[in-house]
Motif scaffolding. Structure first.
Motif, mmCIF file in Angstrom:
data_model
loop_
_atom_site.group_PDB
_atom_site.id
_atom_site.type_symbol
_atom_site.label_atom_id
_atom_site.label_comp_id
_atom_site.label_asym_id
_atom_site.label_seq_id
_atom_site.Cartn_x
_atom_site.Cartn_y
_atom_site.Cartn_z
ATOM 1 N N GLU A 1 0.826 -1.217 0.000
ATOM 2 C CA GLU A 1 0.000 0.000 0.000
ATOM 3 C C GLU A 1 0.853 1.257 0.000
ATOM 4 N N LYS A 2 2.036 1.185 0.648
ATOM 5 C CA LYS A 2 2.882 2.383 0.806
ATOM 6 C C LYS A 2 3.625 2.747 -0.463
ATOM 7 N N GLU A 3 3.814 1.783 -1.379
ATOM 8 C CA GLU A 3 4.722 2.003 -2.521
ATOM 9 C C GLU A 3 3.969 2.115 -3.838
ATOM 10 N N LYS A 4 4.485 2.962 -4.711
ATOM 11 C CA LYS A 4 3.849 3.095 -6.033
ATOM 12 C C LYS A 4 4.563 2.221 -7.082
ATOM 13 N N GLU A 5 5.887 2.097 -6.926
ATOM 14 C CA GLU A 5 6.676 1.354 -7.922
ATOM 15 C C GLU A 5 6.969 -0.054 -7.400
ATOM 16 N N ILE A 6 6.593 -1.045 -8.197
ATOM 17 C CA ILE A 6 6.681 -2.435 -7.714
ATOM 18 C C ILE A 6 7.414 -3.314 -8.734
ATOM 19 N N VAL A 7 8.224 -4.237 -8.205
ATOM 20 C CA VAL A 7 8.790 -5.302 -9.049
ATOM 21 C C VAL A 7 8.115 -6.595 -8.586
ATOM 22 N N LEU A 8 7.431 -7.271 -9.495
ATOM 23 C CA LEU A 8 6.711 -8.500 -9.134
ATOM 24 C C LEU A 8 7.330 -9.696 -9.857
ATOM 25 N N GLY A 9 7.759 -10.689 -9.106
ATOM 26 C CA GLY A 9 8.391 -11.876 -9.706
ATOM 27 C C GLY A 9 7.642 -13.155 -9.352
ATOM 28 N N TYR A 10 7.694 -14.119 -10.259
ATOM 29 C CA TYR A 10 6.980 -15.387 -10.042
ATOM 30 C C TYR A 10 7.444 -16.421 -11.073
ATOM 31 N N PRO A 11 7.209 -17.706 -10.783
ATOM 32 C CA PRO A 11 7.513 -18.756 -11.783
ATOM 33 C C PRO A 11 6.331 -18.926 -12.721
ATOM 34 N N VAL A 12 6.618 -19.347 -13.932
ATOM 35 C CA VAL A 12 5.565 -19.637 -14.906
ATOM 36 C C VAL A 12 5.264 -21.136 -14.857
ATOM 37 N N LEU B 1 -5.746 -2.971 -4.657
ATOM 38 C CA LEU B 1 -4.353 -2.578 -4.349
ATOM 39 C C LEU B 1 -3.564 -2.156 -5.588
ATOM 40 N N TRP B 2 -3.914 -2.670 -6.744
ATOM 41 C CA TRP B 2 -3.067 -2.491 -7.935
ATOM 42 C C TRP B 2 -3.335 -1.179 -8.659
ATOM 43 N N LYS B 3 -4.445 -0.541 -8.325
ATOM 44 C CA LYS B 3 -4.828 0.680 -9.057
ATOM 45 C C LYS B 3 -3.741 1.746 -8.917
ATOM 46 N N GLY B 4 -3.267 2.244 -10.055
ATOM 47 C CA GLY B 4 -2.290 3.342 -10.048
ATOM 48 C C GLY B 4 -0.847 2.909 -9.792
ATOM 49 N N ARG C 1 -1.737 -8.519 -18.237
ATOM 50 C CA ARG C 1 -3.122 -8.310 -18.682
ATOM 51 C C ARG C 1 -4.068 -8.209 -17.481
ATOM 52 N N ARG C 2 -3.842 -9.067 -16.503
ATOM 53 C CA ARG C 2 -4.701 -9.062 -15.320
ATOM 54 C C ARG C 2 -4.527 -7.771 -14.515
ATOM 55 N N LEU C 3 -3.267 -7.373 -14.317
ATOM 56 C CA LEU C 3 -2.996 -6.182 -13.502
ATOM 57 C C LEU C 3 -3.499 -4.908 -14.176
ATOM 58 N N LYS C 4 -3.412 -4.875 -15.499
ATOM 59 C CA LYS C 4 -3.925 -3.692 -16.228
ATOM 60 C C LYS C 4 -5.430 -3.558 -16.013
ATOM 61 N N LYS C 5 -6.104 -4.702 -15.993
ATOM 62 C CA LYS C 5 -7.559 -4.673 -15.738
ATOM 63 C C LYS C 5 -7.869 -4.030 -14.389
ATOM 64 N N TYR C 6 -6.953 -4.216 -13.448
ATOM 65 C CA TYR C 6 -7.146 -3.657 -12.108
ATOM 66 C C TYR C 6 -6.563 -2.244 -11.973
ATOM 67 N N GLY C 7 -6.158 -1.651 -13.099
ATOM 68 C CA GLY C 7 -5.743 -0.241 -13.068
ATOM 69 C C GLY C 7 -4.258 -0.009 -12.896
ATOM 70 N N ALA C 8 -3.436 -1.048 -12.995
ATOM 71 C CA ALA C 8 -1.979 -0.857 -12.868
ATOM 72 C C ALA C 8 -1.378 -0.450 -14.209
ATOM 73 N N GLN C 9 -0.224 0.206 -14.121
ATOM 74 C CA GLN C 9 0.543 0.491 -15.340
ATOM 75 C C GLN C 9 1.730 -0.475 -15.359
ATOM 76 N N ILE C 10 1.925 -1.176 -16.475
ATOM 77 C CA ILE C 10 3.043 -2.126 -16.554
ATOM 78 C C ILE C 10 4.247 -1.395 -17.157
ATOM 79 N N THR C 11 5.322 -1.345 -16.380
ATOM 80 C CA THR C 11 6.487 -0.565 -16.833
ATOM 81 C C THR C 11 7.468 -1.411 -17.656
ATOM 82 N N GLY C 12 7.369 -2.729 -17.582
ATOM 83 C CA GLY C 12 8.275 -3.562 -18.366
ATOM 84 C C GLY C 12 8.179 -5.010 -17.952
ATOM 85 N N GLY C 13 8.933 -5.850 -18.672
ATOM 86 C CA GLY C 13 8.892 -7.278 -18.365
ATOM 87 C C GLY C 13 10.243 -7.935 -18.643
ATOM 88 N N LEU C 14 10.556 -8.930 -17.856
ATOM 89 C CA LEU C 14 11.826 -9.640 -18.009
ATOM 90 C C LEU C 14 11.580 -11.142 -17.872
#
Ligand SMILES: Cc1cc2nc3c(=O)[nH]c(=O)nc-3n(C[C@H](O)[C@H](O)[C@H](O)COP(=O)(O)O)c2cc1C
Ligand code: SF4
Ligand code: SF4
Length: 253
Positions: free
Chosen positions: A42-53, A72-75, A97-110
């Motif tokens: 909640e406190k942070e605007k910029e997030i790095v999210l990692g997970y296995p596929v 939580l993901w909005k903005g 795609r899921r996070l964008k639906k919830y209002g997040a901006q995707i800054t990149g992917g690795l």
């Protein structure tokens, strides 16, 4: 900035932590299993999210985490890191795609190739030396990605329509239901189990219980392979029938 991750056997945790170390050393990373993760998010605007596929999809536990905390993901500005044994197509795209639906901006992917965690299937097995080399390659890729992020040109792997098609036709069409729900397919060999309780403590889903000194699986397994890679008696299997090679990220450092 904050890092969050789901990681069954440590690969995704390692990649998020290493990316943060190179990009923003003061930033902390939290597992989605950590009870404080939402408060910190909640406190942070910029997030790095990692997970296995898993089968070019998200682990069910992560799907539920994203959905259950939709507001939580909005903005938020989110950079995605997807780890995989070989190929995912759009590993980052599925979360994007899921996070964008919830209002997040995707800054990149690795996308990062890391040691395969499916302990009981031969297909992607490599020697410890080969896995170590793979982790070294991933580290170098993370270092380059951190530089690009600092320069305002973050990597965009997994995010465009071509990756989407690769994920769909490369895997998801053939395994449509594998991660739609939790599974009841975990098996524990009671003749091998010594009732040490390690799997019970480690399971992120609390899917294993001890009954009369034997571990017993439930039906809410998210297929993370953590218990299988840690059992001292190699008593646990999921997709395959026999444990072939246990390992977690610590073995390949
Ligand atoms: C159930 C399951 C399905 C997987 N599916 C894929 C896949 O489709 N493509 C791939 O390259 N790796 C696949 N993997 C390998 C993992 O994505 C890879 O080992 C990952 O780095 C593990 O990360 P972790 O240690 O953070 O859990 C799969 C692993 C599991 C357990
Ligand atoms: S970790 Fe293995 S030996 Fe220990 S309780 Fe679980 S299944 Fe049994
Ligand atoms: S039972 Fe094992 S593989 Fe399934 S979620 Fe728990 S730790 Fe992961």
């Amino acid at each position: 900035m904050i890092g969050i991750y789901f990681s069954g056997t440590g690969n995704s945790r390692f990649c998020v932590e290493y990316f943060l170390k190179k990009l923003a050393p003061a930033a902390k990373a939290y597992s989605i299993e950590d009870e404080n993760v939402c408060k910190e998010l909640e406190k942070e605007k910029e997030i790095v999210l990692g997970y296995p596929v898993y089968y070019s999809s998200l682990p069910k536990i992560l799907q539920d985490f994203l959905n259950n905390h939709a507001p939580l993901w909005k903005g938020k500005k989110i950079y995605l890191i997807a780890t995989m044994g070989l190929f995912s197509g759009d590993g980052t795209g599925v979360a994007a795609r899921r996070l964008k639906k919830y209002g997040a901006q995707i800054t990149g992917g690795l996308h990062l190739k890391m040691p395969d965690c499916i302990t009981d299937v031969k297909l992607l097995k490599k020697s410890t030396e080969e896995n170590k080399k793979m982790v070294s390659r991933a580290k170098r890729k993370i270092e380059r990605a951190a530089v690009l992020y600092k320069q305002g040109k973050p990597t965009e792997e997994g995010l465009n329509v071509l990756y989407h098609l690769a994920g769909l036709f490369g895997q998801r069409l053939y395994f449509p239901n594998k991660t739609k729900s939790y599974t009841d397919q975990l098996k524990i060999d009671e003749n091998k189990c010594i009732g040490c309780g390690k799997c019970v403590k480690l399971c992120p889903m609390k899917n294993i219980t001890l009954k009369q000194d034997k571990a017993v699986p439930g039906n809410t397994c998210t297929m993370c392979y953590r218990c299988i890679n840690h059992c001292p008696k190699q008593a646990i299997t999921l997709i395959g029938k026999r444990v072939l090679q246990q390992g977690t990220i610590e073995k390949y450092m």
